[in-house]
Design a protein around this motif. Structure first.
Motif, mmCIF file in Angstrom:
data_model
loop_
_atom_site.group_PDB
_atom_site.id
_atom_site.type_symbol
_atom_site.label_atom_id
_atom_site.label_comp_id
_atom_site.label_asym_id
_atom_site.label_seq_id
_atom_site.Cartn_x
_atom_site.Cartn_y
_atom_site.Cartn_z
ATOM 1 N N GLY A 154 2.257 -32.584 9.732
ATOM 2 C CA GLY A 154 2.727 -31.242 9.419
ATOM 3 C C GLY A 154 2.744 -30.978 7.910
ATOM 4 O O GLY A 154 2.172 -31.735 7.136
ATOM 5 N N PRO A 155 3.423 -29.889 7.500
ATOM 6 C CA PRO A 155 3.385 -29.457 6.104
ATOM 7 C C PRO A 155 4.490 -30.028 5.208
ATOM 8 O O PRO A 155 4.473 -29.762 4.008
ATOM 9 C CB PRO A 155 3.571 -27.937 6.217
ATOM 10 C CG PRO A 155 4.416 -27.766 7.434
ATOM 11 C CD PRO A 155 4.027 -28.883 8.378
ATOM 12 N N THR A 156 5.431 -30.796 5.753
ATOM 13 C CA THR A 156 6.575 -31.181 4.917
ATOM 14 C C THR A 156 6.396 -32.565 4.287
ATOM 15 O O THR A 156 5.486 -33.323 4.642
ATOM 16 C CB THR A 156 7.895 -31.104 5.719
ATOM 17 O OG1 THR A 156 7.813 -31.942 6.850
ATOM 18 C CG2 THR A 156 8.174 -29.664 6.144
ATOM 19 N N HIS A 157 7.302 -32.881 3.344
ATOM 20 C CA HIS A 157 7.180 -34.106 2.536
ATOM 21 C C HIS A 157 7.193 -35.373 3.387
ATOM 22 O O HIS A 157 6.692 -36.404 2.957
ATOM 23 C CB HIS A 157 8.361 -34.169 1.552
ATOM 24 C CG HIS A 157 9.667 -34.346 2.254
ATOM 25 N ND1 HIS A 157 10.303 -33.308 2.931
ATOM 26 C CD2 HIS A 157 10.434 -35.442 2.475
ATOM 27 C CE1 HIS A 157 11.411 -33.769 3.502
ATOM 28 N NE2 HIS A 157 11.516 -35.046 3.235
ATOM 29 N N ASP A 158 7.817 -35.325 4.571
ATOM 30 C CA ASP A 158 7.878 -36.529 5.417
ATOM 31 C C ASP A 158 6.643 -36.662 6.310
ATOM 32 O O ASP A 158 6.564 -37.595 7.118
ATOM 33 C CB ASP A 158 9.175 -36.557 6.248
ATOM 34 C CG ASP A 158 9.347 -35.305 7.129
ATOM 35 O OD1 ASP A 158 8.863 -34.223 6.737
ATOM 36 O OD2 ASP A 158 9.961 -35.410 8.203
ATOM 37 N N ASP A 159 5.684 -35.771 6.178
ATOM 38 C CA ASP A 159 4.427 -35.863 6.937
ATOM 39 C C ASP A 159 3.411 -36.624 6.104
ATOM 40 O O ASP A 159 2.726 -36.046 5.259
ATOM 41 C CB ASP A 159 3.920 -34.457 7.280
ATOM 42 C CG ASP A 159 4.809 -33.775 8.315
ATOM 43 O OD1 ASP A 159 5.023 -34.378 9.382
ATOM 44 O OD2 ASP A 159 5.300 -32.666 8.045
ATOM 45 N N ILE A 160 3.329 -37.931 6.340
ATOM 46 C CA ILE A 160 2.528 -38.784 5.451
ATOM 47 C C ILE A 160 1.397 -39.481 6.186
ATOM 48 O O ILE A 160 0.756 -40.375 5.658
ATOM 49 C CB ILE A 160 3.423 -39.836 4.764
ATOM 50 C CG1 ILE A 160 4.081 -40.751 5.813
ATOM 51 C CG2 ILE A 160 4.512 -39.161 3.914
ATOM 52 C CD1 ILE A 160 4.784 -41.955 5.198
ATOM 53 N N THR A 161 1.136 -39.056 7.419
ATOM 54 C CA THR A 161 0.136 -39.767 8.217
ATOM 55 C C THR A 161 -1.267 -39.674 7.621
ATOM 56 O O THR A 161 -1.985 -40.683 7.558
ATOM 57 C CB THR A 161 0.142 -39.251 9.671
ATOM 58 O OG1 THR A 161 1.436 -39.502 10.241
ATOM 59 C CG2 THR A 161 -0.902 -39.946 10.510
ATOM 60 N N ALA A 162 -1.681 -38.470 7.179
ATOM 61 C CA ALA A 162 -3.063 -38.322 6.684
ATOM 62 C C ALA A 162 -3.318 -39.261 5.499
ATOM 63 O O ALA A 162 -4.338 -39.970 5.466
ATOM 64 C CB ALA A 162 -3.343 -36.868 6.293
ATOM 65 N N LEU A 196 9.530 -24.072 4.728
ATOM 66 C CA LEU A 196 10.509 -25.072 4.272
ATOM 67 C C LEU A 196 9.914 -26.104 3.329
ATOM 68 O O LEU A 196 10.641 -26.743 2.559
ATOM 69 C CB LEU A 196 11.052 -25.835 5.494
ATOM 70 C CG LEU A 196 11.991 -25.081 6.411
ATOM 71 C CD1 LEU A 196 12.207 -25.878 7.687
ATOM 72 C CD2 LEU A 196 13.312 -24.823 5.692
ATOM 73 N N SER A 197 8.615 -26.288 3.423
ATOM 74 C CA SER A 197 7.977 -27.440 2.784
ATOM 75 C C SER A 197 8.386 -27.640 1.327
ATOM 76 O O SER A 197 8.880 -28.713 0.951
ATOM 77 C CB SER A 197 6.463 -27.287 2.902
ATOM 78 O OG SER A 197 5.821 -28.276 2.161
ATOM 79 N N ALA A 198 8.214 -26.612 0.482
ATOM 80 C CA ALA A 198 8.478 -26.795 -0.954
ATOM 81 C C ALA A 198 9.968 -27.014 -1.248
ATOM 82 O O ALA A 198 10.332 -27.999 -1.917
ATOM 83 C CB ALA A 198 7.925 -25.602 -1.747
ATOM 84 N N PRO A 199 10.881 -26.135 -0.773
ATOM 85 C CA PRO A 199 12.295 -26.386 -1.080
ATOM 86 C C PRO A 199 12.828 -27.688 -0.480
ATOM 87 O O PRO A 199 13.646 -28.374 -1.106
ATOM 88 C CB PRO A 199 13.018 -25.165 -0.486
ATOM 89 C CG PRO A 199 12.054 -24.516 0.443
ATOM 90 C CD PRO A 199 10.695 -24.851 -0.043
ATOM 91 N N LEU A 200 12.342 -28.066 0.686
ATOM 92 C CA LEU A 200 12.801 -29.305 1.326
ATOM 93 C C LEU A 200 12.354 -30.522 0.505
ATOM 94 O O LEU A 200 13.109 -31.483 0.331
ATOM 95 C CB LEU A 200 12.223 -29.374 2.743
ATOM 96 C CG LEU A 200 12.923 -30.239 3.773
ATOM 97 C CD1 LEU A 200 14.386 -29.834 3.941
ATOM 98 C CD2 LEU A 200 12.206 -30.131 5.108
ATOM 99 N N SER A 201 11.121 -30.464 0.018
ATOM 100 C CA SER A 201 10.606 -31.509 -0.871
ATOM 101 C C SER A 201 11.495 -31.697 -2.077
ATOM 102 O O SER A 201 11.780 -32.825 -2.487
ATOM 103 C CB SER A 201 9.228 -31.106 -1.389
ATOM 104 O OG SER A 201 8.241 -31.834 -0.810
ATOM 105 N N ALA A 202 11.914 -30.572 -2.670
ATOM 106 C CA ALA A 202 12.740 -30.639 -3.877
ATOM 107 C C ALA A 202 14.075 -31.314 -3.569
ATOM 108 O O ALA A 202 14.536 -32.175 -4.332
ATOM 109 C CB ALA A 202 12.959 -29.233 -4.441
#
Lengths: 239, 239
Positions: A73-81, B183-189
């Motif tokens: 997915g698009p979030t920071h915890d999506d690290i599979t790729a 959510l992606s960018a703010p959650l990353s921060a």
């Protein structure tokens, strides 16, 4: 006919924390069984890059196909790729074909997070996702797919026709009024007589106590399976 | 406080054929989480001796505890006890303490099949089974338990008090009306600001289309978790 093997690597803390139950293993097992691909392992691991790389490299060497679910997915915890790219030793970049799909879908709602879903390892081919557009991908013998069950299922529909088919395993099953303790000896005798057939017994607790047992016989050899089935039915009639 | 790790090895063709869905991983994950033992892997494999031995030896070296489920019943396809004995390099025999339990329970219904459930590797201690009597066992850091969920659960109740406790991981979660792409960018921060907290986002498809997302933050450090929670709530309020 040859044996074709596969495994699934379920990537995500949510299964290991007990928050969710993995449903993709069962869907994959049934789909692969229908085309004669034998599911040999299902492994769930955490969202940790080194763990993903080690597991994937071991499994892709051991099985004809490996499917992954989760972490694209698009979030920071999506690290599979990224982890898959490192496992194959290839760069992972936002690729034009994947970017075009996402831009067409999101229009002016496209952003940096959503573009993370266009990160594809070099040399991979895209797996279409008609549900939510962001694609999976195939690299070598590895199919990288979404964790959300509905999206996993449509990616699987797209992936299955690309597989080498093996000998399809046929199955017969019997509900059985006897407990395993009674079945043990006669079932052993039938199993020994039919080495080309895998015979198992699966107890389940009944409401109110006691067990009910399902006997399952599986084989890629239809004649052997029919012979075992006849012996199993005769065995049950004699108990 | 130290980290204590565990894994489960689910033994049985029925999960890999898609016939049944493994439920024991989730039960174990929740029970271990409550005593601060971190579940790191769940692996399902077939009823094949060499496969069981290889997986068990790898996993018992890598994790503080390994739980197995399945393959300790009375029938010919129940091969877990023998495989565990071979993995540890010790003989497996029908042991007096286990035999006494089964004889007391089955009376004159005891037979060779049922006595197979008294096969215990040398050096193992029994895990009681108040549901159907046939015991599980612990050898070294490995807990060998039944596959039937109700029996797995009562064996787990007996096994948990023997575990070393680690730092308990606390969790907070938020339902969230925004998609992961937003959510992606703010959650990353927030995740970058709180390295001691594991922050994940879990999308689920809604009936009728679209996603709902749950944000989960987990940490063994209560103060760090509270700080991350405050920042996550502020982030959501600002979106």
């Amino acid at each position: 006919m040859k044996t074709v093997t596969a495994a699934i690597l379920v990537i995500g803390d949510e299964v290991l924390s007990g928050r969710t139950q993995d449903a993709n293993t069962q869907v994959l097992a049934k789909a692969l069984g229908a085309v004669g691909v034998q599911m040999c392992e299902s492994r769930a691991i955490a969202d940790d890059e080194d763990t993903i790389i080690a597991a994937l490299n071991e499994m892709r060497g051991r099985f004809d196909y490996v499917f992954t679910s989760g972490g694209i997915g698009p979030t920071h915890d999506d690290i599979t790729a990224e982890a898959v790219g490192k496992a194959f030793g290839v760069p992972v970049t936002i690729r034009d074909d994947a970017r075009a799909l996402l831009e067409a879908h999101y229009g002016d709602q496209i952003n940096e997070g959503r573009l993370r879903m266009a990160r594809i390892p070099d040399g991979a081919s895209l797996i279409p996702n008609p549900v939510s557009i962001a694609p999976g991908f195939r690299i070598g013998n590895v199919f990288v797919m979404a964790g959300v069950p509905k999206i996993f299922a449509v990616m699987l529909d797209a992936a299955v026709p690309a597989l080498d088919n093996g000998a399809r395993i046929e199955e017969v099953s019997f509900a059985c009024p006897h407990g395993e303790g009674v079945l043990s000896a006669p079932l052993s005798a039938v199993a020994e007589k039919h080495p080309a057939v895998s015979i198992g017994s699966y107890p389940r607790m009944k409401v109110g106590g006691g067990f009910e047992v399902t006997i399952v016989a599986r084989s890629a050899d239809a004649a052997a399976l029919a012979a075992a089935e006849a012996d199993l039915r005769a065995m049950l009639a004699a108990l």
